[in-house]
Design a protein around this motif. Structure first.
Motif, PDB file in Angstrom:
ATOM      1  N   LEU A  41      46.822  42.458  45.624  1.00  0.00           N
ATOM      2  CA  LEU A  41      48.047  41.855  46.140  1.00  0.00           C
ATOM      3  C   LEU A  41      47.996  40.340  45.972  1.00  0.00           C
ATOM      4  O   LEU A  41      48.952  39.716  45.545  1.00  0.00           O
ATOM      5  CB  LEU A  41      48.243  42.213  47.617  1.00  0.00           C
ATOM      6  N   SER A  42      46.834  39.762  46.346  1.00  0.00           N
ATOM      7  CA  SER A  42      46.650  38.319  46.226  1.00  0.00           C
ATOM      8  C   SER A  42      45.165  38.010  46.258  1.00  0.00           C
ATOM      9  O   SER A  42      44.359  38.844  46.671  1.00  0.00           O
ATOM     10  CB  SER A  42      47.357  37.591  47.376  1.00  0.00           C
ATOM     11  N   GLY A  43      44.823  36.801  45.814  1.00  0.00           N
ATOM     12  CA  GLY A  43      43.436  36.383  45.888  1.00  0.00           C
ATOM     13  C   GLY A  43      42.983  35.612  44.678  1.00  0.00           C
ATOM     14  O   GLY A  43      43.744  35.392  43.730  1.00  0.00           O
ATOM     15  N   GLY A  44      41.729  35.208  44.709  1.00  0.00           N
ATOM     16  CA  GLY A  44      41.191  34.310  43.703  1.00  0.00           C
ATOM     17  C   GLY A  44      40.574  34.965  42.486  1.00  0.00           C
ATOM     18  O   GLY A  44      40.175  34.272  41.562  1.00  0.00           O
ATOM     19  N   SER A  45      40.475  36.273  42.443  1.00  0.00           N
ATOM     20  CA  SER A  45      39.858  36.921  41.285  1.00  0.00           C
ATOM     21  C   SER A  45      40.794  36.826  40.079  1.00  0.00           C
ATOM     22  O   SER A  45      42.005  36.672  40.230  1.00  0.00           O
ATOM     23  CB  SER A  45      39.551  38.392  41.582  1.00  0.00           C
ATOM     24  N   PRO A  46      40.219  36.953  38.884  1.00  0.00           N
ATOM     25  CA  PRO A  46      41.054  36.923  37.685  1.00  0.00           C
ATOM     26  C   PRO A  46      41.787  38.241  37.428  1.00  0.00           C
ATOM     27  O   PRO A  46      42.528  38.353  36.452  1.00  0.00           O
ATOM     28  CB  PRO A  46      40.044  36.635  36.562  1.00  0.00           C
ATOM     29  N   CYS A  47      41.620  39.214  38.298  1.00  0.00           N
ATOM     30  CA  CYS A  47      42.282  40.510  38.119  1.00  0.00           C
ATOM     31  C   CYS A  47      43.787  40.359  38.315  1.00  0.00           C
ATOM     32  O   CYS A  47      44.245  39.647  39.204  1.00  0.00           O
ATOM     33  CB  CYS A  47      41.743  41.529  39.114  1.00  0.00           C
ATOM     34  N   SER A  48      44.525  41.078  37.500  1.00  0.00           N
ATOM     35  CA  SER A  48      45.983  41.050  37.574  1.00  0.00           C
ATOM     36  C   SER A  48      46.469  42.031  38.642  1.00  0.00           C
ATOM     37  O   SER A  48      45.795  43.028  38.939  1.00  0.00           O
ATOM     38  CB  SER A  48      46.556  41.433  36.206  1.00  0.00           C
ATOM     39  N   THR A  49      47.642  41.766  39.195  1.00  0.00           N
ATOM     40  CA  THR A  49      48.207  42.662  40.202  1.00  0.00           C
ATOM     41  C   THR A  49      48.671  43.986  39.600  1.00  0.00           C
ATOM     42  O   THR A  49      48.908  44.934  40.336  1.00  0.00           O
ATOM     43  CB  THR A  49      49.394  41.998  40.934  1.00  0.00           C
ATOM     44  N   ASP A  50      48.793  44.060  38.275  1.00  0.00           N
ATOM     45  CA  ASP A  50      49.212  45.320  37.653  1.00  0.00           C
ATOM     46  C   ASP A  50      48.038  46.120  37.094  1.00  0.00           C
ATOM     47  O   ASP A  50      48.223  47.125  36.421  1.00  0.00           O
ATOM     48  CB  ASP A  50      50.257  45.077  36.569  1.00  0.00           C
ATOM     49  N   GLN A  51      46.801  45.706  37.403  1.00  0.00           N
ATOM     50  CA  GLN A  51      45.606  46.422  36.956  1.00  0.00           C
ATOM     51  C   GLN A  51      45.119  47.323  38.088  1.00  0.00           C
ATOM     52  O   GLN A  51      44.583  46.844  39.090  1.00  0.00           O
ATOM     53  CB  GLN A  51      44.495  45.448  36.550  1.00  0.00           C
ATOM     54  N   THR A  52      45.300  48.614  37.920  1.00  0.00           N
ATOM     55  CA  THR A  52      44.896  49.582  38.931  1.00  0.00           C
ATOM     56  C   THR A  52      43.441  49.982  38.732  1.00  0.00           C
ATOM     57  O   THR A  52      43.017  50.281  37.620  1.00  0.00           O
ATOM     58  CB  THR A  52      45.789  50.833  38.860  1.00  0.00           C
ATOM     59  N   ALA A  53      42.695  49.989  39.823  1.00  0.00           N
ATOM     60  CA  ALA A  53      41.301  50.422  39.799  1.00  0.00           C
ATOM     61  C   ALA A  53      41.166  51.729  40.567  1.00  0.00           C
ATOM     62  O   ALA A  53      41.831  51.940  41.582  1.00  0.00           O
ATOM     63  CB  ALA A  53      40.404  49.365  40.423  1.00  0.00           C
ATOM     64  N   VAL A  54      40.307  52.595  40.060  1.00  0.00           N
ATOM     65  CA  VAL A  54      39.962  53.832  40.751  1.00  0.00           C
ATOM     66  C   VAL A  54      38.468  53.754  41.046  1.00  0.00           C
ATOM     67  O   VAL A  54      37.654  53.572  40.139  1.00  0.00           O
ATOM     68  CB  VAL A  54      40.287  55.071  39.900  1.00  0.00           C
ATOM     69  N   ILE A  55      38.136  53.862  42.329  1.00  0.00           N
ATOM     70  CA  ILE A  55      36.759  53.691  42.773  1.00  0.00           C
ATOM     71  C   ILE A  55      36.366  54.897  43.623  1.00  0.00           C
ATOM     72  O   ILE A  55      37.039  55.206  44.609  1.00  0.00           O
ATOM     73  CB  ILE A  55      36.609  52.403  43.604  1.00  0.00           C
ATOM     74  N   LYS A  56      35.298  55.558  43.225  1.00  0.00           N
ATOM     75  CA  LYS A  56      34.771  56.647  44.038  1.00  0.00           C
ATOM     76  C   LYS A  56      34.082  56.034  45.244  1.00  0.00           C
ATOM     77  O   LYS A  56      33.399  55.017  45.124  1.00  0.00           O
ATOM     78  CB  LYS A  56      33.786  57.488  43.239  1.00  0.00           C
TER      79      LYS A  56
END
Length: 122
Positions: free
Chosen positions: A75-90
């Motif tokens: 949603l927000s923050g300092g990482s270079p990850c985009s808001t449209d990049q979905t992660a799936v984490i077990k």
């Protein structure tokens, strides 16, 4: 009748999984890009990553649970990850620890940030 019982079991399992993480906090060290001690604060549908000992939110993410997976979007923050990049984490809950294992994540920085030893429940 069997279909109704099956559906009820699925709904109950989903609600139980959500209840395991919602309104919990977990402490650990992430690589952001250097090691930082943080608290993962799970709310109903968001996760805030807070620097331990402060109220400084360095990342906020929306999440949903599907079985033993957490699906997240920044949603927000300092990482270079985009808001449209979905992660799936077990995720694995074991011995008062939360272990996050990335399965799919187009953002390498986020994928590599999670500690192998997991997070300790606060």
């Amino acid at each position: 009748m069997k279909a109704l019982i099956f559906i009820a079991a699925i709904v109950f399992t989903s609600l139980t999984a959500s209840a395991q993480l919602a309104n919990t906090s977990w402490k650990g060290i992430i690589a952001a890009p250097t090691d930082v001690e943080v608290i993962l604060r799970f709310k109903k549908d968001t996760i805030n990553i807070v620097i331990a000992g402060t109220d400084n939110v360095i990342e906020s993410m929306k999440y949903t649970l599907k079985g033993d997976e957490i699906i997240i979007n920044k949603l927000s923050g300092g990482s270079p990850c985009s808001t449209d990049q979905t992660a799936v984490i077990k995720y694995v809950l074991k011995d008062s620890k939360l272990i996050l294992i990335p399965t799919t994540d187009p953002c390498d920085e986020r994928k590599n940030a999670w500690p192998a030893e997991g997070f300790v429940k606060e």
